[in-house]
Design a protein around this motif. Sequence first.
Motif, PDB file in Angstrom:
ATOM      1  N   GLU A 122      21.958  60.138  31.389  1.00 28.16           N
ATOM      2  CA  GLU A 122      21.666  58.777  31.801  1.00 28.16           C
ATOM      3  C   GLU A 122      22.665  58.377  32.887  1.00 28.16           C
ATOM      4  O   GLU A 122      23.784  58.895  32.936  1.00 28.16           O
ATOM      5  N   THR A 123      22.274  57.473  33.740  1.00 25.65           N
ATOM      6  CA  THR A 123      23.197  56.943  34.752  1.00 25.65           C
ATOM      7  C   THR A 123      23.218  55.427  34.659  1.00 25.65           C
ATOM      8  O   THR A 123      22.218  54.802  34.254  1.00 25.65           O
ATOM      9  N   LEU A 124      24.357  54.815  35.015  1.00 28.93           N
ATOM     10  CA  LEU A 124      24.517  53.359  34.975  1.00 28.93           C
ATOM     11  C   LEU A 124      24.525  52.820  36.391  1.00 28.93           C
ATOM     12  O   LEU A 124      25.279  53.305  37.262  1.00 28.93           O
ATOM     13  N   GLY A 125      23.702  51.792  36.636  1.00 29.61           N
ATOM     14  CA  GLY A 125      23.655  51.188  37.960  1.00 29.61           C
ATOM     15  C   GLY A 125      24.953  50.478  38.300  1.00 29.61           C
ATOM     16  O   GLY A 125      25.576  49.825  37.448  1.00 29.61           O
ATOM     17  N   THR A 126      25.407  50.583  39.526  1.00 28.74           N
ATOM     18  CA  THR A 126      26.635  49.910  39.976  1.00 28.74           C
ATOM     19  C   THR A 126      26.528  49.592  41.463  1.00 28.74           C
ATOM     20  O   THR A 126      25.918  50.341  42.236  1.00 28.74           O
ATOM     21  N   THR A 127      27.114  48.473  41.826  1.00 30.67           N
ATOM     22  CA  THR A 127      27.140  48.113  43.253  1.00 30.67           C
ATOM     23  C   THR A 127      28.167  48.926  44.014  1.00 30.67           C
ATOM     24  O   THR A 127      28.161  48.924  45.248  1.00 30.67           O
ATOM     25  N   GLY A 128      29.007  49.620  43.271  1.00 34.55           N
ATOM     26  CA  GLY A 128      30.098  50.323  43.932  1.00 34.55           C
ATOM     27  C   GLY A 128      31.155  49.319  44.395  1.00 34.55           C
ATOM     28  O   GLY A 128      31.037  48.095  44.207  1.00 34.55           O
ATOM     29  N   ASN A 129      32.223  49.831  44.941  1.00 32.55           N
ATOM     30  CA  ASN A 129      33.299  48.955  45.401  1.00 32.55           C
ATOM     31  C   ASN A 129      32.817  48.068  46.545  1.00 32.55           C
ATOM     32  O   ASN A 129      32.399  48.550  47.593  1.00 32.55           O
ATOM     33  N   GLY A 130      32.833  46.789  46.304  1.00 28.63           N
ATOM     34  CA  GLY A 130      32.455  45.876  47.374  1.00 28.63           C
ATOM     35  C   GLY A 130      33.521  45.844  48.468  1.00 28.63           C
ATOM     36  O   GLY A 130      34.632  46.359  48.319  1.00 28.63           O
ATOM     37  N   SER A 131      33.168  45.219  49.559  1.00 27.65           N
ATOM     38  CA  SER A 131      34.154  45.101  50.662  1.00 27.65           C
ATOM     39  C   SER A 131      35.213  44.072  50.317  1.00 27.65           C
ATOM     40  O   SER A 131      35.077  43.293  49.366  1.00 27.65           O
ATOM     41  N   THR A 132      36.263  44.072  51.091  1.00 29.69           N
ATOM     42  CA  THR A 132      37.399  43.169  50.839  1.00 29.69           C
ATOM     43  C   THR A 132      36.949  41.716  50.991  1.00 29.69           C
ATOM     44  O   THR A 132      36.259  41.348  51.948  1.00 29.69           O
ATOM     45  N   ILE A 133      37.310  40.930  49.977  1.00 30.84           N
ATOM     46  CA  ILE A 133      37.013  39.496  50.039  1.00 30.84           C
ATOM     47  C   ILE A 133      38.080  38.813  50.897  1.00 30.84           C
ATOM     48  O   ILE A 133      39.290  39.016  50.714  1.00 30.84           O
ATOM     49  N   THR A 134      37.635  38.007  51.817  1.00 27.63           N
ATOM     50  CA  THR A 134      38.573  37.222  52.637  1.00 27.63           C
ATOM     51  C   THR A 134      38.980  35.987  51.852  1.00 27.63           C
ATOM     52  O   THR A 134      38.139  35.147  51.498  1.00 27.63           O
ATOM     53  N   VAL A 135      40.249  35.896  51.522  1.00 27.04           N
ATOM     54  CA  VAL A 135      40.755  34.762  50.737  1.00 27.04           C
ATOM     55  C   VAL A 135      40.923  33.566  51.675  1.00 27.04           C
ATOM     56  O   VAL A 135      41.641  33.648  52.692  1.00 27.04           O
ATOM     57  N   ALA A 136      40.264  32.469  51.317  1.00 30.39           N
ATOM     58  CA  ALA A 136      40.359  31.253  52.149  1.00 30.39           C
ATOM     59  C   ALA A 136      40.261  30.036  51.243  1.00 30.39           C
ATOM     60  O   ALA A 136      39.578  30.063  50.211  1.00 30.39           O
ATOM     61  N   ASN A 137      40.917  28.986  51.630  1.00 30.17           N
ATOM     62  CA  ASN A 137      40.897  27.751  50.846  1.00 30.17           C
ATOM     63  C   ASN A 137      39.553  27.052  51.015  1.00 30.17           C
ATOM     64  O   ASN A 137      38.925  27.117  52.088  1.00 30.17           O
ATOM     65  N   ALA A 138      39.139  26.384  49.949  1.00 34.33           N
ATOM     66  CA  ALA A 138      37.922  25.582  49.962  1.00 34.33           C
ATOM     67  C   ALA A 138      36.727  26.349  50.530  1.00 34.33           C
ATOM     68  O   ALA A 138      35.968  25.837  51.348  1.00 34.33           O
ATOM     69  N   ALA A 152      16.225  35.649  39.367  1.00 31.10           N
ATOM     70  CA  ALA A 152      17.544  35.641  40.030  1.00 31.10           C
ATOM     71  C   ALA A 152      18.409  34.484  39.528  1.00 31.10           C
ATOM     72  O   ALA A 152      17.932  33.367  39.319  1.00 31.10           O
ATOM     73  N   GLN A 153      19.683  34.780  39.334  1.00 31.01           N
ATOM     74  CA  GLN A 153      20.699  33.781  38.967  1.00 31.01           C
ATOM     75  C   GLN A 153      21.782  33.831  40.052  1.00 31.01           C
ATOM     76  O   GLN A 153      22.245  34.903  40.437  1.00 31.01           O
ATOM     77  N   THR A 154      22.189  32.658  40.533  1.00 30.22           N
ATOM     78  CA  THR A 154      23.196  32.599  41.598  1.00 30.22           C
ATOM     79  C   THR A 154      24.581  32.420  40.991  1.00 30.22           C
ATOM     80  O   THR A 154      24.846  31.465  40.246  1.00 30.22           O
ATOM     81  N   VAL A 155      25.435  33.370  41.264  1.00 28.64           N
ATOM     82  CA  VAL A 155      26.830  33.319  40.813  1.00 28.64           C
ATOM     83  C   VAL A 155      27.655  32.749  41.973  1.00 28.64           C
ATOM     84  O   VAL A 155      27.608  33.277  43.103  1.00 28.64           O
ATOM     85  N   THR A 156      28.415  31.703  41.706  1.00 23.61           N
ATOM     86  CA  THR A 156      29.131  31.037  42.809  1.00 23.61           C
ATOM     87  C   THR A 156      30.491  30.510  42.346  1.00 23.61           C
ATOM     88  O   THR A 156      30.674  30.170  41.164  1.00 23.61           O
ATOM     89  N   TYR A 157      31.430  30.480  43.285  1.00 21.76           N
ATOM     90  CA  TYR A 157      32.743  29.867  43.025  1.00 21.76           C
ATOM     91  C   TYR A 157      33.305  29.366  44.366  1.00 21.76           C
ATOM     92  O   TYR A 157      33.251  30.086  45.374  1.00 21.76           O
ATOM     93  N   THR A 158      33.871  28.136  44.307  1.00 19.94           N
ATOM     94  CA  THR A 158      34.506  27.546  45.502  1.00 19.94           C
ATOM     95  C   THR A 158      36.009  27.482  45.266  1.00 19.94           C
ATOM     96  O   THR A 158      36.475  26.909  44.261  1.00 19.94           O
ATOM     97  N   SER A 159      36.732  28.105  46.166  1.00 19.65           N
ATOM     98  CA  SER A 159      38.189  28.177  46.007  1.00 19.65           C
ATOM     99  C   SER A 159      38.840  26.813  46.228  1.00 19.65           C
ATOM    100  O   SER A 159      38.264  25.925  46.845  1.00 19.65           O
ATOM    101  N   ASP A 160      40.066  26.645  45.690  1.00 14.89           N
ATOM    102  CA  ASP A 160      40.800  25.380  45.852  1.00 14.89           C
ATOM    103  C   ASP A 160      41.645  25.445  47.119  1.00 14.89           C
ATOM    104  O   ASP A 160      41.531  26.368  47.938  1.00 14.89           O
ATOM    105  N   GLY A 161      42.580  24.503  47.206  1.00 14.03           N
ATOM    106  CA  GLY A 161      43.369  24.408  48.431  1.00 14.03           C
ATOM    107  C   GLY A 161      44.465  25.436  48.547  1.00 14.03           C
ATOM    108  O   GLY A 161      45.088  25.570  49.615  1.00 14.03           O
ATOM    109  N   SER A 162      44.735  26.187  47.451  1.00  7.73           N
ATOM    110  CA  SER A 162      45.755  27.258  47.512  1.00  7.73           C
ATOM    111  C   SER A 162      45.153  28.532  46.941  1.00  7.73           C
ATOM    112  O   SER A 162      45.602  29.073  45.930  1.00  7.73           O
ATOM    113  N   ALA A 163      44.102  28.967  47.549  1.00  8.76           N
ATOM    114  CA  ALA A 163      43.305  30.063  47.035  1.00  8.76           C
ATOM    115  C   ALA A 163      44.068  31.374  47.008  1.00  8.76           C
ATOM    116  O   ALA A 163      44.888  31.659  47.890  1.00  8.76           O
TER     117      ALA A 163
END
Length: 504
Positions: A122-138, A152-163
């Motif tokens: 059996e094999t398990l599905g994976t997105t593999g290593n994603g690209s580097t996330i750019t850390v930015a405030n807000a 589809a479900q949308t996964v979301t997060y908004t960074s704060d002022g000191s991300a």
Amino acid sequence: MASNITLSAGVRQNLLSLQNTSSLVALTQNRLATGKKVNSALDNPGNFFTSQSLSNRASDLNSLLDSIGQAQQTLKAADQGITSLTKLVESAKSIAKQAQQAPSAGSTTYAAITIQGDPPNETLGTTGNGSTITVANATTYSFAININGVGAQTVTYTSDGSATYAEILAGLQADFATKVNTAGFTAGTDIELVANGGGDGIKVNALKADIDMVISANSNAGLTNNTYNSTSLLDNIGTAGYTLTVAVNGGSNQVITFGTGVGQISTLAELNATIGTLSGLDTGSGASNSAVTFKVASGTSQNSITLTSSNAALTTALGLTGFTGTTQGTATPGTANATRTSLENDYNAVLAQIDTLAGDASYNGINLLNGDNLKVVFNETGTSSLTISGVTYNKAGLGLSTISSGYFQSNGNIDLTIASLDTSLTTLRTQASKFGSNLTTVQTRQDFTKNLVNTLQTGADNLVLADTNEEGANLLALQTRQQLSTTALSLSAQADQAVLRLFG
């Protein structure tokens, strides 16, 4: 010349009478000499040819009596063979019973059974290593995920002022868990969102082989929009609804159904859990990418496992090709009993005699105990006959076989042997009855043919044979008449001679 001799009327009349009498005497003497009143077609055409036809048929039937008699002897040879075979089988049964009464060997043990298949991984599905996330405030980081096509479900997060990267990762993980639960799955059990290998991005991994996912609408999350499918056991099988039936040590059938319904199996992990609930299996049974394993413990009674697959595709997907059917643990007999060992040899010797006796039960080239058939013809035209089907009564034909060394050390094996011998005896007795019935039929037809030959011959004789008493009386009367005719002729001649006295 005779035509110039003149006879008186009296002499001529007496001469004709004498000639007729002589002719009748000759005819009667011929009948007495041959014993027949009809010696040729000139005597009586009807009687002559009818008698000849009856005699010919009697002769033809009489010649058949020889072949009927030979058929009787062939049947008697087969019957004697069956009688002797019955004695041999009874002797073999006696030997088996002696072995049964002899002291038993030490306890027989039966080795543990291990059936191990090698299924496709059996094999398990994976997105593999994603690209580097750019850390930015807000900044909003998001992506949509559709698990197993439920929506589809949308996964979301908004960074704060000191991300920070850790903050963004934790925020996405928290919302991921919520959205996955909303879709009917459990984060950390069915699917997970974790840091990528570089520690600067994310990746999504399926934790079960029946989890497929589609990533879309990626925004700043570093994932690639695509379909990421797992390969499950059910995917390798190809079709839902197939079953694997497991029966251990002759117990009840335990059915495993493969599919996505309630209680059905779609992954090796689910199969592993189900195998753990089956009764009769030993520790070590289970399923994984490396093997599908069924184990049955050793014991002192015959152990076994029966695997029945409903489809070849299922058998292949489980890696069980060549392992379906019943597998028994190998028996290891205890210390053999010498008496039982000796009786094994005696038993095999008797079975060898069964083969030779069956081969020797032939008569005139026909062996009804070795597969030959016998046809008995009962009339001169061949339209009345009886075909007696032969049998093959060597040891194999009687359902018997030579036993291997150590076979009689087990009472269970001896019981099986005795049961086979009982069946053989029943077979022999039934066939003996059939041959006896056939022999009775042949004997009845032989008696009938003999009587018919006698009837035909008597009828033919009645048409042509003379009555010697009657013919003897006729001859005596004719001889008397002949003497009287001679005397009368002499007297007639004397009357004609009277004229000679005139010249005296």
